[in-house]
Design an enzyme around this catalytic site. Structure first.
Site, short mmCIF file in Angstrom:
data_model
loop_
_atom_site.label_atom_id
_atom_site.label_comp_id
_atom_site.label_asym_id
_atom_site.label_seq_id
_atom_site.Cartn_x
_atom_site.Cartn_y
_atom_site.Cartn_z
N SER A 162 1.29 95.13 36.41
CA SER A 162 1.00 93.87 36.63
C SER A 162 -0.42 93.62 37.39
CB SER A 162 2.11 93.06 36.84
OG SER A 162 1.91 91.85 36.88
N ASP B 228 3.80 89.76 25.76
CA ASP B 228 3.15 89.38 27.03
C ASP B 228 1.90 88.54 26.84
OD1 ASP B 228 2.03 89.52 29.49
OD2 ASP B 228 1.82 91.51 29.64
N HIS C 237 6.38 91.03 29.50
CA HIS C 237 5.89 91.32 30.76
C HIS C 237 6.59 91.64 31.77
CE1 HIS C 237 2.30 91.11 33.55
NE2 HIS C 237 3.14 90.83 34.36
#
Length: 308
Positions: A152, A250, A280
């Site tokens: 991320s 995501d 995600h």
């Protein structure tokens, strides 16, 4: 493929926070989920220390998977939208990386927003990578593999560090591994199809991206700056080989895949691997599911030089 049923069930039972985001409360909530030490994957050694760098002292955790004379090194940057995450919340990710790759993993406890203005966290990450190269003897570094990896926002730092190193003529980084990275902090919903396709119902929602990243942008991180949004960088030539892992559900899926395509167009090696049914954060939250634990084996194969 539909969202993995286990992920779907867990997401359906998660509370939906209301009101303004509170970093302190959210960090405390994350810390409460950290398992006790005796339940964590055992390794040869796990040591906390300080990397004394030109930009300051940076806490790090060194994961040594087995007894050996030398090791390749992987420097790991945790995720958390630049204001969450720690050595503890992502300890299991670092342990799995060390176990599966056989590399010595160094996790970076970089400074977080909003308490620390940009580019504090990025500076810490880059400084630790340089510190590794300067302290190879004490780390038993084999001077061959020096990889960087992150999930991320940690993936954002990976891309930014790779670019900074290239611009500085520091050519020791051998690989970059990005798990569902956030690479363009301009969250205009028309920029990438996945921002609309995966806008709601998959944990991280498009409407919340600006708010989650506001702690970072309000502390001086300009989304137009390539150090903040690595996809804004015009020239991607000369960057190290990349593994970009994305998740089907995501909102930021397409920017990661676009980064891979742009690296390829620039003549760099890039492998894009989309995990079906995943959302995600799956490396942090759902890698205990066998289908998704495979990401660590894939990372190991990439770092060994096995190419699809």
């Amino acid at each position: 493929m539909a969202l993995h049923p286990t992920i779907a069930e867990i997401l359906a039972n998660l509370p939906h926070p209301e009101g303004p985001l509170d970093p302190a409360a959210m960090r405390a909530g994350d810390d409460a989920q950290v398992p006790p030490l005796e339940e964590r994957l055992p390794l040869h050694t796990v040591d906390d220390t300080i990397a004394h760098t030109p930009t300051g002292d940076v806490p790090i955790r060194i994961y040594t998977p087995a007894d050996a004379d030398t090791y390749g090194v992987l420097v790991y940057f945790h995720g958390g939208a630049f204001f969450l995450g720690s050595l503890e919340t992502h300890d299991h990710v670092a342990r799995s990386l060390a176990h599966e790759t056989g590399l010595k993993v160094i996790a970076v406890d970089y400074r977080l927003a909003p308490e620390n203005a940009f580019p504090a966290g990025l500076d810490d990450c880059y400084a630790v990578v340089r510190w590794v190269a300067d302290h190879g003897d004490e780390l038993a570094w084999d001077e061959n593999t020096l990889a960087i990896a992150g999930d991320s926002s940690g993936g954002t730092f990976v891309a930014a560090v790779a670019a900074l190193a290239h611009d500085d003529g520091f050519e020791r980084i051998t690989h970059q591994v990005l798990y569902y990275p956030s690479l363009d902090l301009d969250f205009d919903v028309d920029r990438y199809p996945s921002l609309r396709q995966n806008a709601e119902g998959y944990g991280v929602e498009t409407a919340g991206l600006k708010g989650f990243n506001s702690f970072y942008t309000d502390s001086g991180a300009d989304p137009a700056d390539p150090r903040v949004s690595p996809l804004k960088r015009t020239d991607l030539t000369g960057l190290p080989p990349a593994l970009i892992v994305t998740a089907q559900y995501d909102p930021m899926r397409d920017e990661g895949e676009h980064y891979g395509a742009r690296l390829t167009d620039a003549g760099a090696e890039a492998t894009v691997s989309r995990y079906a049914g995943a959302n995600h954060g799956f490396v942090q939250h759902f890698s205990w599911i066998p289908d998704y634990h495979q990401v660590f084996a894939e990372t190991a194969a990439f770092l060994r030089g096995d190419r699809k």
